[in-house]
Design an enzyme around this catalytic site. Structure first.
Site, PDB file in Angstrom:
ATOM      1  N   ASP A  76      31.543  19.809 -45.701  1.00 26.11           N
ATOM      2  CA  ASP A  76      30.385  18.996 -46.089  1.00 26.11           C
ATOM      3  C   ASP A  76      30.940  17.634 -46.486  1.00 26.11           C
ATOM      4  O   ASP A  76      31.515  17.478 -47.570  1.00 26.11           O
ATOM      5  CB  ASP A  76      29.648  19.642 -47.270  1.00 26.11           C
ATOM      6  CG  ASP A  76      28.428  18.823 -47.694  1.00 26.11           C
ATOM      7  OD1 ASP A  76      28.300  17.659 -47.262  1.00 26.11           O
ATOM      8  OD2 ASP A  76      27.613  19.345 -48.465  1.00 26.11           O
ATOM      9  N   TRP A 101      38.220  22.998 -51.963  1.00 22.81           N
ATOM     10  CA  TRP A 101      37.505  24.236 -51.698  1.00 22.81           C
ATOM     11  C   TRP A 101      37.988  24.804 -50.373  1.00 22.81           C
ATOM     12  O   TRP A 101      38.542  24.079 -49.561  1.00 22.81           O
ATOM     13  CB  TRP A 101      35.995  24.023 -51.726  1.00 22.81           C
ATOM     14  CG  TRP A 101      35.319  23.472 -50.506  1.00 22.81           C
ATOM     15  CD1 TRP A 101      34.517  24.160 -49.637  1.00 22.81           C
ATOM     16  CD2 TRP A 101      35.317  22.126 -50.038  1.00 22.81           C
ATOM     17  NE1 TRP A 101      34.033  23.325 -48.675  1.00 22.81           N
ATOM     18  CE2 TRP A 101      34.505  22.074 -48.893  1.00 22.81           C
ATOM     19  CE3 TRP A 101      35.938  20.958 -50.471  1.00 22.81           C
ATOM     20  CZ2 TRP A 101      34.289  20.898 -48.178  1.00 22.81           C
ATOM     21  CZ3 TRP A 101      35.719  19.783 -49.748  1.00 22.81           C
ATOM     22  CH2 TRP A 101      34.907  19.769 -48.633  1.00 22.81           C
ATOM     23  N   ASP A 120      39.368  16.599 -50.195  1.00 28.78           N
ATOM     24  CA  ASP A 120      38.725  15.287 -50.165  1.00 28.78           C
ATOM     25  C   ASP A 120      39.795  14.210 -50.257  1.00 28.78           C
ATOM     26  O   ASP A 120      40.795  14.364 -50.976  1.00 28.78           O
ATOM     27  CB  ASP A 120      37.748  15.144 -51.344  1.00 28.78           C
ATOM     28  CG  ASP A 120      36.486  15.974 -51.137  1.00 28.78           C
ATOM     29  OD1 ASP A 120      36.242  16.413 -49.996  1.00 28.78           O
ATOM     30  OD2 ASP A 120      35.755  16.185 -52.119  1.00 28.78           O
ATOM     31  N   TRP A 152      35.575  16.491 -54.949  1.00 29.91           N
ATOM     32  CA  TRP A 152      36.819  17.008 -55.520  1.00 29.91           C
ATOM     33  C   TRP A 152      37.796  15.898 -55.906  1.00 29.91           C
ATOM     34  O   TRP A 152      38.952  16.183 -56.218  1.00 29.91           O
ATOM     35  CB  TRP A 152      37.482  17.988 -54.552  1.00 29.91           C
ATOM     36  CG  TRP A 152      36.762  19.299 -54.499  1.00 29.91           C
ATOM     37  CD1 TRP A 152      35.974  19.755 -53.496  1.00 29.91           C
ATOM     38  CD2 TRP A 152      36.751  20.318 -55.503  1.00 29.91           C
ATOM     39  NE1 TRP A 152      35.461  20.982 -53.815  1.00 29.91           N
ATOM     40  CE2 TRP A 152      35.926  21.353 -55.038  1.00 29.91           C
ATOM     41  CE3 TRP A 152      37.353  20.437 -56.761  1.00 29.91           C
ATOM     42  CZ2 TRP A 152      35.686  22.499 -55.781  1.00 29.91           C
ATOM     43  CZ3 TRP A 152      37.118  21.584 -57.504  1.00 29.91           C
ATOM     44  CH2 TRP A 152      36.297  22.601 -57.013  1.00 29.91           C
ATOM     45  N   TYR A 161      34.882   9.117 -53.421  1.00 30.27           N
ATOM     46  CA  TYR A 161      35.052  10.012 -52.268  1.00 30.27           C
ATOM     47  C   TYR A 161      35.036   9.189 -50.995  1.00 30.27           C
ATOM     48  O   TYR A 161      34.117   8.398 -50.776  1.00 30.27           O
ATOM     49  CB  TYR A 161      33.928  11.059 -52.253  1.00 30.27           C
ATOM     50  CG  TYR A 161      33.856  11.801 -50.944  1.00 30.27           C
ATOM     51  CD1 TYR A 161      34.847  12.717 -50.586  1.00 30.27           C
ATOM     52  CD2 TYR A 161      32.816  11.578 -50.055  1.00 30.27           C
ATOM     53  CE1 TYR A 161      34.800  13.377 -49.364  1.00 30.27           C
ATOM     54  CE2 TYR A 161      32.759  12.249 -48.842  1.00 30.27           C
ATOM     55  CZ  TYR A 161      33.757  13.137 -48.500  1.00 30.27           C
ATOM     56  OH  TYR A 161      33.711  13.793 -47.299  1.00 30.27           O
ATOM     57  N   THR A 164      36.942  13.840 -45.742  1.00 27.30           N
ATOM     58  CA  THR A 164      37.500  15.184 -45.950  1.00 27.30           C
ATOM     59  C   THR A 164      38.395  15.587 -44.781  1.00 27.30           C
ATOM     60  O   THR A 164      38.044  15.354 -43.618  1.00 27.30           O
ATOM     61  CB  THR A 164      36.337  16.208 -46.097  1.00 27.30           C
ATOM     62  OG1 THR A 164      35.505  15.797 -47.170  1.00 27.30           O
ATOM     63  CG2 THR A 164      36.859  17.602 -46.384  1.00 27.30           C
TER      64      THR A 164
END
Ligand code: ABN
Length: 173
Positions: A76, A101, A120, A152, A161, A164
């Site tokens: 995500d 995650w 991230d 994260w 952010y 990812t």
């Protein structure tokens, strides 16, 4: 060096005087073994090696700039491969989050389920390219390491952010 000579001489004499020869050799042997084995037991940061993890030997099919790519089954966020980085590397000027995650994705090339961590990349600005949200094996927020809707960028220099990456951590059993 003299100090070491004296230390080993006196400790060897002490052990030799207070034990039998066989016991002395056995003790000296274990002393050497501990000296050789101990460095192997020291904690080592293996993050770099994990981030450099390459493709599975059977192949790594698909386009890492596409949301359909198999490793993104539980991602995500924005794909770093569209942001100046790659599927495993953060764009220049950003920093990978060490907390992350994880999801489990099946590689269509070999039918094996792999554990993927979605780190991230933090810093600069939001990349805002190749937004991708897929939720295979995602779990609710009360199991944060299996939830993908969290920023994260927590223990990093910047909390911004950017994008990812999707790194293979191992085979799911
Ligand atoms: N881990 C990706 C992400 C970042 C910010 C907000 C939601 C999700």
């Amino acid at each position: 060096m003299k100090f070491l000579d004296r230390f080993f001489e006196s400790s060897s004499r002490h052990v030799a005087n207070t034990t039998g020869r066989r016991q002395f050799i056995a003790r000296f042997g274990s002393f050497l073994a501990v000296g050789v084995a101990a460095p192997a037991l020291l904690p080592i940061d293996r993050t770099g090696k994990a981030l450099a993890a390459g493709a599975p030997s059977a192949g790594d099919p698909g386009d890492p700039t596409s949301c359909d790519y198999w490793r993104y089954c539980s991602v995500d966020g924005f794909l770093c491969s569209c942001c100046g980085g790659s599927v495993t590397t953060c764009p220049p000027g950003t920093e990978s989050s060490q907390v992350t995650w994880v999801g489990t994705c099946r590689n269509p090339a070999d039918g094996i389920d792999y554990i993927i961590s979605y780190n991230d990349c933090c810093g600069k600005h939001s990349c805002a390219q190749c937004a991708c949200t897929r939720n295979d094996s995602e779990e609710p927020m009360y199991r944060p390491f299996n939830n993908n809707d969290i920023n994260w960028c927590l223990a990093t220099n910047s909390n911004v952010y950017n994008c990812t990456v999707a790194v293979i951590r191992g085979v799911a059993s």
